[in-house]
Design a protein around this motif. Sequence first.
Motif, PDB file in Angstrom:
ATOM      1  N   ILE A 269     -48.996 -18.667  36.385  1.00 23.46           N
ATOM      2  CA  ILE A 269     -48.783 -17.880  37.612  1.00 23.46           C
ATOM      3  C   ILE A 269     -49.636 -18.424  38.754  1.00 23.46           C
ATOM      4  O   ILE A 269     -49.156 -18.617  39.878  1.00 23.46           O
TER       5      ILE A 269
ATOM      6  N   HIS B 190     -47.887 -20.066  42.183  1.00 23.69           N
ATOM      7  CA  HIS B 190     -48.019 -19.303  43.434  1.00 23.69           C
ATOM      8  C   HIS B 190     -49.278 -19.658  44.219  1.00 23.69           C
ATOM      9  O   HIS B 190     -49.531 -19.048  45.262  1.00 23.69           O
TER      10      HIS B 190
ATOM     11  N   ARG C 262     -52.543 -19.178  43.762  1.00 26.45           N
ATOM     12  CA  ARG C 262     -53.360 -17.981  43.948  1.00 26.45           C
ATOM     13  C   ARG C 262     -54.428 -17.936  42.857  1.00 26.45           C
ATOM     14  O   ARG C 262     -54.361 -18.678  41.882  1.00 26.45           O
TER      15      ARG C 262
ATOM     16  N   HIS D 231     -40.177 -21.020  36.535  1.00 29.62           N
ATOM     17  CA  HIS D 231     -40.476 -20.253  37.742  1.00 29.62           C
ATOM     18  C   HIS D 231     -40.025 -18.799  37.580  1.00 29.62           C
ATOM     19  O   HIS D 231     -40.761 -17.854  37.921  1.00 29.62           O
TER      20      HIS D 231
ATOM     21  N   ASP E   2     -42.406 -15.317  37.489  1.00 26.95           N
ATOM     22  CA  ASP E   2     -42.203 -14.157  38.360  1.00 26.95           C
ATOM     23  C   ASP E   2     -42.003 -12.896  37.535  1.00 26.95           C
ATOM     24  O   ASP E   2     -42.508 -11.815  37.894  1.00 26.95           O
TER      25      ASP E   2
END
Length: 526
Positions: free
Chosen positions: A470, A474, A476, A513, A517
């Motif tokens: 993740i 993304h 993050r 992907h 999500d």
Amino acid sequence: MSRRRTLARAFGHGPVRRALITYALASVAEYAVYFAVILVAFEAGGGSLAGLAAAAQLAPSVLVPVIIRWIDRGHVAPMRFALVWLFAGLVSGAIAVAAGPVSLVVGLASLRSLGYSLARPIHLATIPVHAEQTADATAAMIVTGWIDATGAMVGPAIAGAILAVSDASAVFVAMAALTIVGLWLSPSTGEVVGTGPDRVRRSVLSVQGARPMLAYKTVSSMLSGATDVVVVLVAIELLGLGDDGAAYLASLVGVGELVGALLLVSLLGRVRLRGMLGTAAFGRGTFVAVLGVVPQAFPLLALAGGFRPVHRVVQRILLQRITPPDRYMRMFGVTEAFDSGGQALGAALVPLLVVAFGVETAIVISGAVLPFVFLALSRAFRDIDARAVISPTTIDTLREAAVFEGLSADVLEYLARACVPVEVAAGERLISQGDEDADAAWVISSGEVDVIIDGSPVSRLERGDLVGEIALIHARPRTADVVAATPCELLRVDQEAFLDVVVGGRAGGNHVHVLADRRVEENKRG
């Protein structure tokens, strides 16, 4: 599996077979028209104009990387674009031969040459995409070596047969007809196209191992260009054989190349290729250099030619191994430019060496450079070879992971090379929530891990599951703690390789992907 069965299986796969057939047709057309244009130029202006025509047909290759970057943004279907361009150049050339000056013929032949220079890297990029297994891709690359050697012989022979009963315009027309057949047979290449400007900006020079491979490719091509000049020097300057003798010696190189192509089958099943690369480098370079000392040993030109197809195909296989699948076209496009540029540079440097050091020394230097460059880059080749060795357990783990379902053989192999086995004891923390230094994801080979958010367990993952993706996808901080619930064996995938697969626009990457999500939403509900 026997080598014969591997070759049969690779050629029996429809898309690979169509790619190889269109590659063969384009190769025959390339050599036939190249020969015909040089002949037209020679008849109009002698040897100097013929040399200019040869150089003009090589020059457009420098544009290939630029055009492929544009193609790679998804603007057109790559192979069909290249073949249409090739067809347009052939038709225009036929008209020019019939009605125009020789300068126009050469100019339009350059347009045709650009079409072929685009088609070759696109074909080479298509093969691993459609191959069902890695061995099939290697087998198909070997077939391209056979095609190159055969095309160099068959193309001019066809052109000569046509010229015996007609003129050069008929050669252009006949080769244009072959191109139409290639258009009809060409497989789809949409999967090798990148996903947009963010991915296209990533240079092939950033690929690990690309710089030494491209440097070596350039020097190897320089020897090819230099050899063409050395043949003339040995025949005319050292042996006094005249023009006919030069043609005879050049034919020795061609015969050797054809025989050498038959030996390419020995590459099947080989994982480590540095030894083969070195053998070819020393074989090509030494046999050319010896002629500066003992020109009477000119039969060695056949041996030098015999190593050339082995050398070429080994380089292609190594480049395919180190290149992320979403950058195949760009890598082979850059090598196309380096190949043509290297040949031109090698041919241009030999006369300068003759002026500076004399004929004999110039020949020795021309042949000796490549072996020395191989030795200088040997450590880099050893590292590339080491990454080629993939544990069957690693491949099996990736293949069984649901998250990588749909990845083709070439992508799985690329991903496997980037994996590092890791062992984690029960209770050991793998990922810390909030950590901003996210540089890897992990595939669980055995054992179980707990996913903990804000101190509360939300899920337990086991063999075949992916963790840490993740934050990479993304960009993050880490969204959870991941702690080993039992002793675990995992495969660590570094960030660059992971993003090459997930963001590279290939089948299976989008699946990763979507699952990432979905996991974010599940953790929120957690």
